[in-house]
Design an enzyme around this catalytic site. Sequence first.
Site, PDB file in Angstrom:
ATOM      1  N   HIS A  66       0.839  -1.165   0.072  1.00  0.00           N
ATOM      2  CA  HIS A  66       0.045  -0.023   0.029  1.00  0.00           C
ATOM      3  C   HIS A  66       0.879   1.357   0.040  1.00  0.00           C
ATOM      4  O   HIS A  66       0.234   2.439  -0.175  1.00  0.00           O
ATOM      5  CB  HIS A  66      -1.237   0.005   1.105  1.00  0.00           C
ATOM      6  CG  HIS A  66      -0.470   0.372   2.562  1.00  0.00           C
ATOM      7  ND1 HIS A  66      -0.195  -0.420   3.353  1.00  0.00           N
ATOM      8  CD2 HIS A  66      -0.515   1.548   3.043  1.00  0.00           C
ATOM      9  CE1 HIS A  66       0.212   0.175   4.552  1.00  0.00           C
ATOM     10  NE2 HIS A  66      -0.056   1.500   4.409  1.00  0.00           N
ATOM     11  N   ASP A 113       0.357  -7.582   1.585  1.00  0.00           N
ATOM     12  CA  ASP A 113       0.619  -6.245   1.732  1.00  0.00           C
ATOM     13  C   ASP A 113       2.290  -6.050   1.611  1.00  0.00           C
ATOM     14  O   ASP A 113       3.082  -5.398   2.550  1.00  0.00           O
ATOM     15  CB  ASP A 113       0.219  -5.471   2.873  1.00  0.00           C
ATOM     16  CG  ASP A 113       0.391  -3.945   2.756  1.00  0.00           C
ATOM     17  OD1 ASP A 113       0.474  -3.347   1.778  1.00  0.00           O
ATOM     18  OD2 ASP A 113      -0.127  -3.274   3.850  1.00  0.00           O
ATOM     19  N   GLN A 202       0.593   5.893  11.385  1.00  0.00           N
ATOM     20  CA  GLN A 202       0.495   6.365  10.056  1.00  0.00           C
ATOM     21  C   GLN A 202       1.898   6.718   9.731  1.00  0.00           C
ATOM     22  O   GLN A 202       2.455   7.537  10.413  1.00  0.00           O
ATOM     23  CB  GLN A 202      -0.409   7.351   9.616  1.00  0.00           C
ATOM     24  CG  GLN A 202      -0.883   7.325   8.222  1.00  0.00           C
ATOM     25  CD  GLN A 202      -2.026   8.404   8.018  1.00  0.00           C
ATOM     26  OE1 GLN A 202      -1.711   9.421   7.775  1.00  0.00           O
ATOM     27  NE2 GLN A 202      -3.239   7.922   7.694  1.00  0.00           N
ATOM     28  N   GLY A 203       2.214   6.329   8.647  1.00  0.00           N
ATOM     29  CA  GLY A 203       3.690   6.870   8.341  1.00  0.00           C
ATOM     30  C   GLY A 203       5.019   5.772   8.594  1.00  0.00           C
ATOM     31  O   GLY A 203       6.235   5.861   8.098  1.00  0.00           O
ATOM     32  N   ASP A 204       4.619   4.687   9.549  1.00  0.00           N
ATOM     33  CA  ASP A 204       5.454   3.697   9.807  1.00  0.00           C
ATOM     34  C   ASP A 204       5.202   2.462   9.145  1.00  0.00           C
ATOM     35  O   ASP A 204       5.816   1.538   8.932  1.00  0.00           O
ATOM     36  CB  ASP A 204       4.976   3.373  11.356  1.00  0.00           C
ATOM     37  CG  ASP A 204       5.305   4.116  12.540  1.00  0.00           C
ATOM     38  OD1 ASP A 204       6.496   4.998  12.165  1.00  0.00           O
ATOM     39  OD2 ASP A 204       4.667   4.345  13.406  1.00  0.00           O
ATOM     40  N   SER A 205       4.169   2.423   8.313  1.00  0.00           N
ATOM     41  CA  SER A 205       3.608   1.513   7.395  1.00  0.00           C
ATOM     42  C   SER A 205       4.897   1.356   6.375  1.00  0.00           C
ATOM     43  O   SER A 205       5.488   2.047   5.971  1.00  0.00           O
ATOM     44  CB  SER A 205       2.681   1.827   6.335  1.00  0.00           C
ATOM     45  OG  SER A 205       1.200   2.049   7.177  1.00  0.00           O
TER      46      SER A 205
HETATM   47  C1  4AZ Z   1      -1.016   3.558   8.578  1.00  0.00           C
HETATM   48  O1  4AZ Z   1      -2.035   4.105   8.296  1.00  0.00           O
HETATM   49  C2  4AZ Z   1      -0.914   2.691   9.874  1.00  0.00           C
HETATM   50  N1  4AZ Z   1      -1.733   1.386  14.523  1.00  0.00           N
HETATM   51  C3  4AZ Z   1       0.144   2.212  10.359  1.00  0.00           C
HETATM   52  C4  4AZ Z   1      -0.136   1.339  11.399  1.00  0.00           C
HETATM   53  C5  4AZ Z   1      -1.199   1.142  12.473  1.00  0.00           C
HETATM   54  C6  4AZ Z   1      -2.367   1.899  11.695  1.00  0.00           C
HETATM   55  C7  4AZ Z   1      -2.193   2.704  10.651  1.00  0.00           C
HETATM   56  C8  4AZ Z   1      -1.040   0.601  13.349  1.00  0.00           C
HETATM   57  O2  4AZ Z   1      -0.099   3.786   7.794  1.00  0.00           O
END
Ligand code: 4AZ
Length: 258
Positions: A66, A113, A202-205
């Site tokens: 993603h 993913d 968000q941003g750690d993904s």
């Molecule tokens: C994101 O949107 C996201 N709490 C990454 C990790 C988590 C939730 C959302 C886990 O990138």
Amino acid sequence: MRRLLVLVLSALLAATGTAAANEQVVGGERASIEANPWAVYLTDDRGAQFCGGTVVAPTKVLTAAHCALGRSPSDLRVVAGREDKQDRDSGVSVMPVDVWIHKQYVAADEGEDIAVLTLKTALPYTPLPIAEPTDRALYQPGTQLRALGWGRTSENGKTSRYLLQATVPVLPDDFCVETYPQFVKTDMFCAGYEGGKIDTCQGDSGGPIVAQGKLVGVTSWGEGCARRGKPGVYVRLSRYAKDLHPVVDALPPGVVDP
Ligand code: 4AZ
């Protein structure tokens, strides 16, 4: 004089206290790039960070599908060897030459993913080996994993300037299924605390979650960040070893096998 010293000291203490309270992935702490040289982040062509990644071979960076979907190499940069996003003198920012996305990928919460970015030249940073099917023990509930990233430090907050880490235990699959009906046990695992507070955001993904010198998972999704009863969900990488090996072990285009 003494009054002033006390004042300055207490101001300093207060400042450090605030920093500590804000130092997070969410609820985490600073991590050094020297100890985690395989940790990278992704930016767009203007330098804005939006995801994480992991160096898994000299010319290969593993991230989330993603994070890569709909992006051509020209609007992607891999930033490696840089702990502080504002420290342009450290590390490198490189455009990938190829983007591979898992063929079955549809949406993060449906599994698969994963994406692999290929770089033209080898990075001078030690890659992290990906967990294999034989690493089953790393996915047992209670195993302490370490997640890293430059993502948001609170659900609606700003992303982090510095690399942060948080330690979270693997949770039982049954708990994840109860919390998230769409959770796929074979393809994912969830980690965190029942009470929330410590989590990726968000941003750690696309970034790493590690244990015992292995890349156990890729940060993928979750409902909000650090919410009670809503742990983070990660790609169960051991399950994808077969899909990843041909991509990760392939030589980049233009590099000839000696
Ligand atoms: C994101 O949107 C996201 N709490 C990454 C990790 C988590 C939730 C959302 C886990 O990138």
